[in-house]
Scaffold this motif. Structure first.
Motif, PDB file in Angstrom:
ATOM      1  N   UNK A  42      -5.534   4.700 -11.611  1.00  0.00           N
ATOM      2  CA  UNK A  42      -5.483   3.264 -11.363  1.00  0.00           C
ATOM      3  C   UNK A  42      -4.332   2.896 -10.433  1.00  0.00           C
ATOM      4  N   UNK A  43      -3.177   3.543 -10.618  1.00  0.00           N
ATOM      5  CA  UNK A  43      -1.980   3.181  -9.859  1.00  0.00           C
ATOM      6  C   UNK A  43      -1.802   3.964  -8.564  1.00  0.00           C
ATOM      7  N   UNK A  44      -2.374   5.146  -8.440  1.00  0.00           N
ATOM      8  CA  UNK A  44      -2.178   5.990  -7.256  1.00  0.00           C
ATOM      9  C   UNK A  44      -2.535   5.294  -5.937  1.00  0.00           C
ATOM     10  N   UNK A  45      -3.598   4.494  -5.876  1.00  0.00           N
ATOM     11  CA  UNK A  45      -3.896   3.827  -4.604  1.00  0.00           C
ATOM     12  C   UNK A  45      -2.831   2.797  -4.180  1.00  0.00           C
ATOM     13  N   UNK A  46      -1.974   2.409  -5.091  1.00  0.00           N
ATOM     14  CA  UNK A  46      -0.939   1.405  -4.789  1.00  0.00           C
ATOM     15  C   UNK A  46       0.329   2.047  -4.245  1.00  0.00           C
ATOM     16  N   UNK A  47       0.500   3.359  -4.448  1.00  0.00           N
ATOM     17  CA  UNK A  47       1.685   4.058  -3.973  1.00  0.00           C
ATOM     18  C   UNK A  47       1.928   5.326  -4.765  1.00  0.00           C
ATOM     19  N   UNK A  48       3.016   6.020  -4.430  1.00  0.00           N
ATOM     20  CA  UNK A  48       3.348   7.295  -5.072  1.00  0.00           C
ATOM     21  C   UNK A  48       3.761   7.082  -6.527  1.00  0.00           C
ATOM     22  N   UNK A  49       3.005   7.677  -7.445  1.00  0.00           N
ATOM     23  CA  UNK A  49       3.298   7.589  -8.878  1.00  0.00           C
ATOM     24  C   UNK A  49       4.200   8.757  -9.252  1.00  0.00           C
ATOM     25  N   UNK A  50       5.338   8.434  -9.859  1.00  0.00           N
ATOM     26  CA  UNK A  50       6.306   9.454 -10.266  1.00  0.00           C
ATOM     27  C   UNK A  50       5.972  10.006 -11.650  1.00  0.00           C
ATOM     28  N   UNK A  51       5.646   9.118 -12.590  1.00  0.00           N
ATOM     29  CA  UNK A  51       5.295   9.558 -13.943  1.00  0.00           C
ATOM     30  C   UNK A  51       4.439   8.502 -14.624  1.00  0.00           C
ATOM     31  N   UNK A  52       3.680   8.948 -15.624  1.00  0.00           N
ATOM     32  CA  UNK A  52       2.792   8.075 -16.392  1.00  0.00           C
ATOM     33  C   UNK A  52       2.895   8.481 -17.850  1.00  0.00           C
ATOM     34  N   UNK A  53       2.960   7.493 -18.745  1.00  0.00           N
ATOM     35  CA  UNK A  53       2.904   7.820 -20.170  1.00  0.00           C
ATOM     36  C   UNK A  53       2.156   6.725 -20.913  1.00  0.00           C
ATOM     37  N   UNK A  54       1.237   7.152 -21.764  1.00  0.00           N
ATOM     38  CA  UNK A  54       0.537   6.255 -22.682  1.00  0.00           C
ATOM     39  C   UNK A  54       1.205   6.472 -24.029  1.00  0.00           C
ATOM     40  N   UNK A  55       1.618   5.387 -24.684  1.00  0.00           N
ATOM     41  CA  UNK A  55       2.347   5.495 -25.942  1.00  0.00           C
ATOM     42  C   UNK A  55       1.366   5.736 -27.085  1.00  0.00           C
ATOM     43  N   UNK A  56       1.650   6.778 -27.847  1.00  0.00           N
ATOM     44  CA  UNK A  56       0.772   7.224 -28.936  1.00  0.00           C
ATOM     45  C   UNK A  56       1.451   6.951 -30.276  1.00  0.00           C
ATOM     46  N   UNK A  57       0.691   6.445 -31.228  1.00  0.00           N
ATOM     47  CA  UNK A  57       1.184   6.228 -32.590  1.00  0.00           C
ATOM     48  C   UNK A  57       1.380   7.587 -33.262  1.00  0.00           C
ATOM     49  N   UNK A  58       2.576   7.806 -33.800  1.00  0.00           N
ATOM     50  CA  UNK A  58       2.887   9.101 -34.437  1.00  0.00           C
ATOM     51  C   UNK A  58       2.007   9.391 -35.638  1.00  0.00           C
ATOM     52  N   UNK A  59       1.687   8.367 -36.399  1.00  0.00           N
ATOM     53  CA  UNK A  59       0.929   8.585 -37.637  1.00  0.00           C
ATOM     54  C   UNK A  59      -0.552   8.832 -37.386  1.00  0.00           C
ATOM     55  N   UNK A  60      -1.144   8.058 -36.471  1.00  0.00           N
ATOM     56  CA  UNK A  60      -2.588   8.155 -36.266  1.00  0.00           C
ATOM     57  C   UNK A  60      -2.977   9.039 -35.095  1.00  0.00           C
ATOM     58  N   UNK A  61      -2.040   9.290 -34.166  1.00  0.00           N
ATOM     59  CA  UNK A  61      -2.357  10.065 -32.979  1.00  0.00           C
ATOM     60  C   UNK A  61      -3.170   9.287 -31.965  1.00  0.00           C
TER      61      UNK A  61
END
Length: 113
Positions: free
Chosen positions: A20-39
C-alpha cells in the motif's frame, strides 16, 4: 518519518501495508501490531518511510481511504511517553493505581471489625 496506520482490517499483513505504501516512496520498515494473548492483529500498525516528503504525501493520499472494507487513518506517529507507560490511569503523585472495586469513603483506616 514514522507513520501510524489505524483502522486496519484484522487480516492485514505487513506485506499488505508495504504494498500500500511502496508507491508513495521508499518504505524503511513496516509492522502490524499483534495481540500477545490472541496472536491476532490489533487493527493498527506503523510504517517508517525514508523520506519525510514521501511520508507526508502518503498521509495526504491514504488517510481516509478504504482498505478491505474499513476506512484507515494515516498520520504521523507520536512518540511514547518516557518510562514505557502503556496507558491507563496515572495518579497525580505518579505512584500509579486507579484500581477498581469497592471503596468506603467513610473508612479512615485501622481495623474495620
Amino acid at each position: 518519518m514514522r507513520l501510524y496506520v489505524g483502522g486496519l482490517p484484522y487480516q492485514t499483513t505487513e506485506d499488505d501495508l508495504n504494498e500500500l505504501f511502496a508507491p508513495k516512496g521508499q518504505v524503511k520498515s513496516v509492522s502490524v501490531i499483534i495481540d500477545r494473548d490472541t496472536g491476532r492483529s490489533k487493527g493498527f500498525g506503523f510504517v517508517e518511510m525514508d523520506n519525510d516528503e514521501d511520508a507526508r504525501r502518503a498521509i495526504d493520499e491514504l488517510n481516509g481511504t478504504s482498505l478491505g472494507n474499513r476506512t484507515i487513518t494515516v498520520n504521523e506517529a507520536r512518540e511514547r511517553p518516557a518510562g514505557g507507560n502503556r496507558g491507563g490511569y496515572q495518579s497525580r503523585d505518579r505512584r500509579g493505581g486507579g484500581g477498581g472495586g469497592y471503596r468506603d469513603n467513610n473508612y479512615r483506616g485501622g481495623s474495620r471489625y
